[in-house]
Design a protein around this motif. Sequence first.
Motif, short mmCIF file in Angstrom:
data_model
loop_
_atom_site.label_atom_id
_atom_site.label_comp_id
_atom_site.label_asym_id
_atom_site.label_seq_id
_atom_site.Cartn_x
_atom_site.Cartn_y
_atom_site.Cartn_z
N ILE A 105 29.81 28.89 47.59
CA ILE A 105 29.87 27.51 47.11
C ILE A 105 29.52 26.91 45.77
CG2 ILE A 105 27.75 26.48 48.13
CD1 ILE A 105 31.33 25.06 48.51
N GLY A 106 28.50 28.16 45.46
CA GLY A 106 28.00 27.79 43.97
C GLY A 106 29.00 28.09 43.04
N LEU A 107 29.76 29.17 43.39
CA LEU A 107 30.87 29.46 42.27
C LEU A 107 31.88 28.53 42.30
CD1 LEU A 107 31.33 33.25 43.33
CD2 LEU A 107 30.27 32.58 40.93
N GLU A 108 32.28 27.94 43.51
CA GLU A 108 33.32 26.78 43.57
C GLU A 108 32.82 25.38 42.67
OE1 GLU A 108 36.97 24.90 44.76
OE2 GLU A 108 36.11 26.94 44.93
N LEU A 109 31.56 25.21 42.82
CA LEU A 109 31.06 23.94 42.14
C LEU A 109 30.83 24.24 40.63
CD1 LEU A 109 28.19 22.82 44.51
CD2 LEU A 109 30.19 21.57 43.93
N LYS A 110 30.97 25.57 40.07
CA LYS A 110 31.05 25.85 38.54
C LYS A 110 32.24 25.36 38.43
CE LYS A 110 27.34 29.27 38.26
NZ LYS A 110 27.12 30.87 37.97
N LEU A 111 33.28 25.62 39.07
CA LEU A 111 34.74 25.52 38.68
C LEU A 111 34.94 24.01 38.91
CD1 LEU A 111 36.53 28.32 40.38
CD2 LEU A 111 36.04 28.18 38.01
N VAL A 112 34.60 23.42 39.81
CA VAL A 112 34.86 21.83 40.05
C VAL A 112 33.63 21.14 40.47
CG1 VAL A 112 37.39 21.79 40.66
CG2 VAL A 112 35.72 22.60 42.29
N PRO A 113 32.61 20.83 39.40
CA PRO A 113 31.32 20.20 39.82
C PRO A 113 31.43 18.96 40.71
CG PRO A 113 31.46 21.01 37.52
CD PRO A 113 32.88 20.98 37.86
N GLN A 114 32.57 18.21 40.45
CA GLN A 114 32.47 16.80 41.10
C GLN A 114 33.38 17.12 42.61
OE1 GLN A 114 30.72 14.43 39.64
NE2 GLN A 114 30.17 16.00 38.26
N SER A 115 33.62 18.02 42.97
CA SER A 115 34.58 18.39 44.08
C SER A 115 33.46 17.78 45.26
CB SER A 115 34.91 19.80 44.40
OG SER A 115 35.49 19.67 45.74
N LYS A 116 34.02 16.78 45.92
CA LYS A 116 33.64 16.09 47.17
C LYS A 116 33.63 17.00 48.22
CE LYS A 116 33.86 12.28 50.23
NZ LYS A 116 34.55 11.10 50.74
N ALA A 117 34.68 18.01 48.41
CA ALA A 117 34.62 18.73 49.36
C ALA A 117 33.66 19.99 49.40
CB ALA A 117 36.23 19.29 49.65
N ALA A 118 33.41 20.35 48.08
CA ALA A 118 32.58 21.38 47.86
C ALA A 118 31.23 20.98 47.91
CB ALA A 118 32.73 22.03 46.40
N LEU A 119 30.86 19.74 47.56
CA LEU A 119 29.17 19.25 47.69
C LEU A 119 29.03 18.86 49.07
CD1 LEU A 119 29.65 16.55 44.98
CD2 LEU A 119 28.10 18.81 44.91
N GLU A 120 30.10 18.53 49.93
CA GLU A 120 29.87 18.19 51.27
C GLU A 120 29.65 19.67 52.14
OE1 GLU A 120 33.00 16.04 52.74
OE2 GLU A 120 32.16 13.92 52.32
N THR A 121 30.51 20.63 51.72
CA THR A 121 30.42 21.98 52.25
C THR A 121 28.97 22.48 51.81
OG1 THR A 121 32.68 22.37 51.95
CG2 THR A 121 31.23 24.44 52.40
N LYS A 122 28.48 22.36 50.62
CA LYS A 122 27.06 22.84 50.40
C LYS A 122 25.97 22.27 51.20
CE LYS A 122 23.84 23.40 46.73
NZ LYS A 122 23.61 23.08 45.26
N MET A 123 26.12 21.03 51.70
CA MET A 123 25.04 20.33 52.27
C MET A 123 25.09 20.90 53.89
SD MET A 123 25.76 16.32 51.10
CE MET A 123 24.53 15.86 52.29
N LYS A 124 26.41 21.06 54.48
CA LYS A 124 26.68 21.79 55.70
C LYS A 124 25.93 23.06 55.75
CE LYS A 124 30.84 19.33 56.81
NZ LYS A 124 32.28 19.44 57.28
#
Length: 306
Positions: free
Chosen positions: A277-296
């Motif tokens: 999920i860290g790699l995903e957020l580097k690509l799309v820092p504002q991704s709501k789905a990625a941020l929510e997944t990180k919290m989960k």
Amino acid sequence: MLHYNALHFRDKFNQRRSSSITSMPKSTRQVIVLCLVVGYCFSLSDHLSAQTSAQEKQIVAGTETLKAGDIATAEKIFSQLLQQGIRNAAVFHNLGIIAQRHGDHQQAVARFQEALLLQPDHAPSRLLLGSSLLALGKKAEAVRELERSVKLLPFESQAHLQLARGYEATGNWLGAVEQYQILTQMAPQEAEYAYQLGKALAKLSVWSSQEIVRLDQHSARLYQTLGQEFLFQEKYNQALTAYKQAASADPQLPEIHLALALIALELKRYDEALTEIGLELKLVPQSKAALETKMKIEAARQTSAP
């Protein structure tokens, strides 16, 4: 996608056709139903006057006989008109319908083409011509005529249905999906249209995968598609392998690391999930789905801690 407000037109057409076909035998209704949906049996009855010729009256009589389901008598009337040298679009069109009734699509095509030579803008002739061409296996010609009929009859469900079938026959699944989407919007209560849309979408998915393979056998999208199929089957380890292949093929492709994170979370591999999920957020820092997944992931990791 295209949108049509077809309810008014559908109700009007249904009211007009219901009384004339419900009393017919089933074998007759199956042939004539397509012809009557938008008044396909070419009629002059609305234009009769005191000066109407005997020939026009014969055409009207033949048309009404055809609508009543008396195919043999109608054919006799129109054939006699031809023998008298009458070249009239209504005569050729209705003889085309009769030929379809007999299963003679070759003759039907000839009749509809003659009708269109006399009246090129007669949409029902184009639609029925397309349906007969399709029955003869002349797919490209059929689609061409059916596309023209849809432009002339944008609110008629049978036009879209026949075109959808033409697209299916030629392997144009994107076109078929579009037509079935229009049909489900026109008649949302019709379960058959929803079913056919689902089938077309499935075929489109298969076609899409085949195109990816043809263009690039090592495409990240191909591995992503495989990963999605494994996920649907809840085969998480195989899905993980496929998505890792996708990430290897294109490390900068969004959604891949997100999927890897979600799979790792499902498998309770929390450290691996956080890495992905860290790699995903580097690509799309504002991704709501990625941020929510990180919290989960962080919450699940904390809950599982001793």
